[in-house]
Motif scaffolding. Structure first.
Motif, short mmCIF file in Angstrom:
data_model
loop_
_atom_site.label_atom_id
_atom_site.label_comp_id
_atom_site.label_asym_id
_atom_site.label_seq_id
_atom_site.Cartn_x
_atom_site.Cartn_y
_atom_site.Cartn_z
N ARG A 42 22.55 -18.51 -26.82
CA ARG A 42 22.99 -19.37 -27.51
C ARG A 42 24.51 -19.32 -27.09
N GLU A 43 25.64 -19.51 -26.65
CA GLU A 43 26.96 -19.28 -26.01
C GLU A 43 27.17 -18.35 -26.25
N VAL A 44 28.48 -17.63 -25.64
CA VAL A 44 29.16 -16.67 -25.91
C VAL A 44 30.44 -16.77 -25.47
N ARG A 45 31.34 -15.91 -25.56
CA ARG A 45 32.47 -15.46 -24.43
C ARG A 45 32.19 -14.98 -23.30
N VAL A 46 31.80 -14.82 -22.33
CA VAL A 46 31.99 -13.52 -21.38
C VAL A 46 32.79 -13.55 -20.46
N GLN A 57 37.82 -14.67 -19.38
CA GLN A 57 36.69 -15.48 -20.23
C GLN A 57 36.49 -16.56 -19.84
N ASP A 59 33.01 -19.56 -20.82
CA ASP A 59 32.56 -20.26 -21.84
C ASP A 59 30.98 -19.95 -21.36
N VAL A 61 26.48 -17.84 -22.15
CA VAL A 61 25.39 -17.76 -22.45
C VAL A 61 25.07 -16.19 -22.59
N ARG A 62 24.36 -16.23 -23.29
CA ARG A 62 23.59 -14.72 -24.04
C ARG A 62 22.19 -15.06 -24.21
N THR A 64 18.58 -14.42 -24.40
CA THR A 64 16.87 -13.27 -24.73
C THR A 64 15.50 -13.56 -25.34
N GLU A 102 23.72 -11.82 -20.68
CA GLU A 102 25.39 -12.74 -20.54
C GLU A 102 25.65 -12.97 -19.55
N ASN A 105 26.18 -20.28 -17.25
CA ASN A 105 24.35 -21.21 -17.77
C ASN A 105 24.23 -21.51 -15.99
#
Length: 164
Positions: A42-46, A57, A59, A61-62, A64, A102, A105
């Motif tokens: 899923r998309e996350v801010r890292v 920060q 865009d 991904v996380r 799992t 995280e 991409n």
């Protein structure tokens, strides 16, 4: 032993008592089904380090992998005698364990890290299984000794009762 063996239980032999106690005393090793991985992205801010701007920060991904497991989930909190400085980190649910990362991409980097985490998790599980199997193998003898001590203690109470 005091709560498990009362005076009324002493009509049974020590071996019979041990066989009654053994199933509840054995520990079931963890079994992780690595073949049934549930994968998620899923998309996350890292936050990443940028050479010019420091931490920024982006865009990201996380990613799992979740695996079903059998056994007592509290065993995941124990450290086996044999261990590595690379400790597995995961989220432990009731019947599944999840590893993740995280970051940017980048499929190859993410796959390598998830593979590394899965390998470490597998090693720790194997090491704990070895210790659990050793424990379970010694258990019958330990229980027999404990039952004998309990029988002796209860007999000494009867002896005391007859003497007073």
């Amino acid at each position: 032993m005091r709560q498990m063996i009362a005076k009324a239980d002493l009509v049974k032999t020590d071996a019979e008592i041990v066989q009654l106690l053994l199933p509840g005393a054995c520990v079931e090793p963890l079994e992780i089904d690595f073949d049934r991985a549930e994968k998620n992205v899923r998309e996350v801010r890292v936050t990443v380090n940028d050479a010019f701007h420091g931490q920024v920060q982006i865009d990201g991904v996380r990613a799992t992998r979740s695996f079903p497991f059998r056994g007592d989930r509290m065993l995941f909190t124990l450290r086996p005698n044999q261990w590595s400085s690379a400790i597995p980190y995961a989220e432990v649910g009731q019947a599944s364990i999840t590893i993740g990362i995280e970051g940017r991409n980048n499929a190859e980097t993410i796959k390598q890290e998830l593979d590394r985490q899965q390998k470490i998790l597998g090693e720790y599980t194997e090491w704990s299984t070895t210790l659990i199997n050793q424990h379970n193998a010694r258990l019958e003898g330990l229980l027999a000794a404990a039952v004998a001590r309990r029988r002796e203690h209860l007999a000494s109470l009867e002896d005391l009762k007859s003497r007073i």
